[in-house]
Scaffold this active site. Structure first.
Site, PDB file in Angstrom:
ATOM      1  N   CYS A 146       1.610   2.773  -0.548  1.00  0.00           N
ATOM      2  CA  CYS A 146       2.451   1.576  -0.575  1.00  0.00           C
ATOM      3  C   CYS A 146       1.598   0.326  -0.795  1.00  0.00           C
ATOM      4  CB  CYS A 146       3.243   1.473   0.726  1.00  0.00           C
ATOM      5  SG  CYS A 146       2.227   1.642   2.189  1.00  0.00           S
ATOM      6  N   LYS A 178      11.389  13.111  12.222  1.00  0.00           N
ATOM      7  CA  LYS A 178      11.890  13.764  11.010  1.00  0.00           C
ATOM      8  C   LYS A 178      10.898  13.471   9.886  1.00  0.00           C
ATOM      9  CE  LYS A 178      14.762  13.596   7.099  1.00  0.00           C
ATOM     10  NZ  LYS A 178      13.657  14.212   6.337  1.00  0.00           N
ATOM     11  N   GLY A 198       8.972   4.459   4.107  1.00  0.00           N
ATOM     12  CA  GLY A 198       9.570   5.131   2.950  1.00  0.00           C
ATOM     13  C   GLY A 198       9.994   4.128   1.899  1.00  0.00           C
ATOM     14  N   SER A 199      10.958   4.542   1.102  1.00  0.00           N
ATOM     15  CA  SER A 199      11.391   3.725  -0.031  1.00  0.00           C
ATOM     16  C   SER A 199      12.289   2.578   0.442  1.00  0.00           C
ATOM     17  CB  SER A 199      12.172   4.602  -1.008  1.00  0.00           C
ATOM     18  OG  SER A 199      13.379   5.010  -0.390  1.00  0.00           O
ATOM     19  N   GLU A 246       8.505   0.148   7.098  1.00  0.00           N
ATOM     20  CA  GLU A 246       7.342  -0.024   6.212  1.00  0.00           C
ATOM     21  C   GLU A 246       7.781   0.509   4.863  1.00  0.00           C
ATOM     22  OE1 GLU A 246       4.712  -1.553   6.974  1.00  0.00           O
ATOM     23  OE2 GLU A 246       4.418  -1.355   9.132  1.00  0.00           O
TER      24      GLU A 246
HETATM   25  O1  LIG Z   1       1.517   4.032   1.930  1.00  0.00           O
HETATM   26  C1  LIG Z   1       0.845   3.312   2.720  1.00  0.00           C
HETATM   27  C2  LIG Z   1      -0.224   3.898   3.509  1.00  0.00           C
HETATM   28  C3  LIG Z   1      -1.488   3.127   3.518  1.00  0.00           C
HETATM   29  C4  LIG Z   1      -2.660   3.990   3.758  1.00  0.00           C
HETATM   30  C5  LIG Z   1      -3.955   3.240   3.852  1.00  0.00           C
HETATM   31  O2  LIG Z   1      -4.011   2.032   3.788  1.00  0.00           O
HETATM   32  O3  LIG Z   1      -4.977   3.857   4.107  1.00  0.00           O
END
Ligand SMILES: O=CCCCC(=O)O
Length: 452
Positions: free
Chosen positions: A261, A153, A205-206, A227
């Site tokens: 993130c 999803k 996600g959040s 994550e």
């Molecule tokens: O939102 C996290 C993704 C990390 C992407 C990256 O480190 O390249």
């Protein structure tokens, strides 16, 4: 409804109806019934299909980059870069999967045992919009090689990425009951998690989404990988090249328009270089990060993924200023589209919202630390624990500080940037479990002990 709205100009591009409950049930049925056939293939067969998927992503790089630019405003070159890492991830698991899945002999008291590595069944993946292809890749590639099947999803603003990924996998030879995309809504997730045919869930996600999925999965005793957010500290201890330090750290923060993130969101700079760092950073951010069309390769600052996202970040900045922070540059929304000026804030202190929360946009917060201990204290004074980085000239000192940081990942003299062979994940409110590298194939694995 899944809706594509171009964040650069607000134009509605496409609407896709949500899957009905019957369609969701049918999709669950497919990935469930596809499992026995997929797990019974050899690892080498599955790895060969995953390797073909890598080649197809590589061939279709421009198609994917264009889709991501349209759906969530990613700069076109960053989209191409994202597909580069997707290719690496598929190749990494195709190449190393067979060795990572080999039996592990064990000498035990009174005899011998062997640990075998088998898949556990059909999994649900819930993936976000910020890296529409990479986030899917790091869940899908290891699990396909392991022998699990996948119901995916995607984010409601990424139906085109979702379809294009499914098409690549199909063209590579993944059977149509082994990987299935669903346009389910969030409201349909609890029923999917409650279904005994689904064995686990991976969500990026959040925090809010993580809490509801973990609660629902827990109720049904399903394995979870989460994550979630981060407010990564970036500590600058010293530098022999301030220009380079400012440019590299600003680049790390502004990547993906600040919507990563693991972006460094809190720069923590030692007192003796703080003023110089803030002055140069403010100048760099104000002059270099000029908003523009994300489809133009020369653009430095694209829109955020949606008007709602841009409004939310602008409101966080306004609140920080209202609560006493100093706005050094930026902070204003630019319309039409989902643009926000690149922003630098200082004087953010405990008690202000911006001190604790994640700001998911092009906003740098700089803190002044009096000593190395003070820098570590500030770095750890957060509910999150995803990544961190430490910058300076003395390798022993960098390593010493890295050891004291509470995070899942610490980088020295560089910030973030996933790579296929390096485990990725956080602690505290940043999540549970690991993706990528050897660890990434183990999360939904039955490590079966056979006592010989
Ligand atoms: O939102 C996290 C993704 C990390 C992407 C990256 O480190 O390249």
């Amino acid at each position: 409804m899944y809706v594509v709205t171009n964040p650069a100009n607000g134009e509605l591009v496409e609407e896709v109806a949500n899957s009905t409950n019957e369609e969701v049930q049918e999709a669950i049925g497919r990935v469930h019934s596809g499992f026995p056939g997929w797990r019974s293939r050899t690892v080498a067969e599955r790895a060969a299909i995953v390797a073909r998927a890598a080649d197809l992503f590589e061939e279709r790089v421009d198609e994917f980059a264009n889709i991501m630019t349209l759906e969530m405003g990613k700069r076109i070159n960053e989209g191409r870069g994202e597909i580069g890492i997707v290719v690496d991830i598929f190749r990494y698991y195709a190449e190393h999967g067979p060795a990572l899945l080999a039996d592990e002999p064990l000498d035990i008291k009174g005899g011998r045992a062997v640990i075998t590595k088998s898949p556990i069944g059909a999994l649900l993946g819930i993936m976000p919009w910020n890296f529409p292809c990479y986030q899917v890749a790091r869940f899908v590639a290891p699990n396909l090689v392991l022998g699990n099947t996948i119901l995916l999803k995607h984010a409601s603003i990424c139906p085109r990425s979702a379809r294009a990924i499914e098409e690549v996998l199909r063209d590579a030879g993944v059977p149509d009951d082994v990987y299935v995309n669903t346009f389910a809504s969030s409201r349909q997730i609890p029923a999917i998690l409650a279904d005994p045919r689904i064995q686990g869930v991976s969500l990026t996600g959040s925090e809010q989404a993580g809490m509801s999925v973990a609660a629902e999965a827990g109720r049904h005793l399903k394995k979870t990988v989460l994550e979630l957010g981060g407010s990564d500290p970036l500590i600058v201890l010293d530098t022999d090249d301030m220009d380079e330090t400012v440019n590299a750290t600003a680049t790390a923060r502004m990547r993906n328009c600040g919507q990563s993130c693991n972006a460094p969101k809190r720069m923590i700079v030692l007192a003796d270089i703080y003023d110089e760092y803030v002055d140069q950073l403010t100048k760099r951010v104000a002059e270099y990060y000029v908003p523009g069309d994300p489809a133009d390769p020369e653009t430095k600052l694209p829109p955020l993924a949606s008007v709602a996202a841009a409004d939310e970040v602008a409101a966080q900045v306004a609140k920080a200023v209202e609560q006493g922070a100093t706005l050094r540059t930026g902070g204003h929304r630019i319309e039409p589209g989902a643009f926000l000026e690149a922003t630098v804030l200082t004087d953010v202190a405990p008690g202000m919202d911006a001190y604790y929360e994640e700001i998911f946009g092009p906003v740098v917060i700089v803190f002044r630390a009096e000593t190395e201990d003070d820098a570590v204290r500030l770095a750890n004074d957060t509910p999150f624990g995803l990544g961190a980085s430490v910058w300076g000239t003395d390798p022993d000192r960098l390593r010493r500080v890295a050891e004291r940081i509470d995070a899942g990942m610490v980088y020295l003299n560089r910030a973030g940037g996933s790579q296929a062979d390096l485990p990725f994940g956080g602690i505290k409110r940043s999540g549970i479990g690991r993706e990528l590298g050897p660890a990434g194939i183990e999360e939904f694995m039955n490590k079966k002990s056979i006592r010989l």
